[in-house]
Motif scaffolding. Sequence first.
Motif, PDB file in Angstrom:
ATOM      1  N   GLU A  52     -73.152 -17.053  12.859  1.00 23.40           N
ATOM      2  CA  GLU A  52     -71.970 -17.799  13.294  1.00 23.40           C
ATOM      3  C   GLU A  52     -70.721 -17.411  12.511  1.00 23.40           C
ATOM      4  N   ARG A  53     -70.910 -17.124  11.238  1.00 21.09           N
ATOM      5  CA  ARG A  53     -69.772 -16.808  10.366  1.00 21.09           C
ATOM      6  C   ARG A  53     -70.205 -15.742   9.357  1.00 21.09           C
ATOM      7  N   PRO A  54     -70.116 -14.462   9.738  1.00 22.47           N
ATOM      8  CA  PRO A  54     -70.554 -13.390   8.833  1.00 22.47           C
ATOM      9  C   PRO A  54     -69.812 -13.425   7.499  1.00 22.47           C
ATOM     10  N   ALA A  55     -70.560 -13.197   6.441  1.00 24.97           N
ATOM     11  CA  ALA A  55     -69.993 -13.214   5.098  1.00 24.97           C
ATOM     12  C   ALA A  55     -69.417 -11.852   4.736  1.00 24.97           C
ATOM     13  N   ARG A  56     -68.426 -11.857   3.858  1.00 20.88           N
ATOM     14  CA  ARG A  56     -67.929 -10.609   3.287  1.00 20.88           C
ATOM     15  C   ARG A  56     -68.813 -10.324   2.084  1.00 20.88           C
ATOM     16  N   LEU A  57     -69.376  -9.135   2.039  1.00 16.13           N
ATOM     17  CA  LEU A  57     -70.336  -8.771   1.008  1.00 16.13           C
ATOM     18  C   LEU A  57     -69.882  -7.477   0.351  1.00 16.13           C
ATOM     19  N   VAL A  58     -69.672  -7.517  -0.963  1.00 15.75           N
ATOM     20  CA  VAL A  58     -69.245  -6.333  -1.710  1.00 15.75           C
ATOM     21  C   VAL A  58     -70.478  -5.716  -2.359  1.00 15.75           C
ATOM     22  N   LEU A  74     -76.916  -5.009   7.945  1.00 16.40           N
ATOM     23  CA  LEU A  74     -76.181  -6.270   7.985  1.00 16.40           C
ATOM     24  C   LEU A  74     -75.048  -6.219   8.999  1.00 16.40           C
ATOM     25  N   LYS A  75     -74.351  -5.102   9.043  1.00 16.50           N
ATOM     26  CA  LYS A  75     -73.244  -4.938   9.997  1.00 16.50           C
ATOM     27  C   LYS A  75     -73.779  -4.872  11.427  1.00 16.50           C
ATOM     28  N   PRO A  82     -69.880  -5.880   5.301  1.00 18.51           N
ATOM     29  CA  PRO A  82     -70.089  -5.245   4.002  1.00 18.51           C
ATOM     30  C   PRO A  82     -68.931  -4.335   3.595  1.00 18.51           C
ATOM     31  N   ILE A  83     -68.689  -4.298   2.293  1.00 22.03           N
ATOM     32  CA  ILE A  83     -67.713  -3.397   1.685  1.00 22.03           C
ATOM     33  C   ILE A  83     -68.485  -2.556   0.688  1.00 22.03           C
TER      34      ILE A  83
END
Length: 161
Positions: A52-58, A74-75, A82-83
């Motif tokens: 529902e709300r993808p997280a930003r992941l470094v 993940l993408k 992802p970064i």
Amino acid sequence: MNGIGLHGTNQSRASEEQGNQPAPANPTIARTGESAAEDNPLVARSRGILAERPARLVLTDGEDMRAVLAALRLKSERLAEPILLGRPLEIRKLLREAARLSSVVSRPIPALQIIDPTAPEVLERNTEAYLEILRNTGKPADPAEAEEFMRGAQAAGAMLV
């Protein structure tokens, strides 16, 4: 789809190298893939929230194939944005190799954000932000030391969150 499972601790690896049998693995950790996720209510709930709300992941180890594969998966599954941190040419080479070898990666390869922590504009921005944090906490702020510290992927990753 199968993922990468955890093998065990360094102690179990060391005992294997000496010819000993490894300690029994935790079955929850040892199982990978969709069936493990379906059996685990916490994983299933987490997947639902992230869908529902993808997280930003470094990922600070962007030049590691495992990080690249994790980022692609993940993408592809729309669970995170992802970064990858590292040298862009090296990461792109790994992305091409991962796409060639992996069934986990969707076609076309999803676009991933890649940040080089040593790029002048990134390094300058991170160093200034770090110096500001040091000043605000009353700690000594040496610009040369701060810049050297911010060259590391872990420090640069911390500045992104």
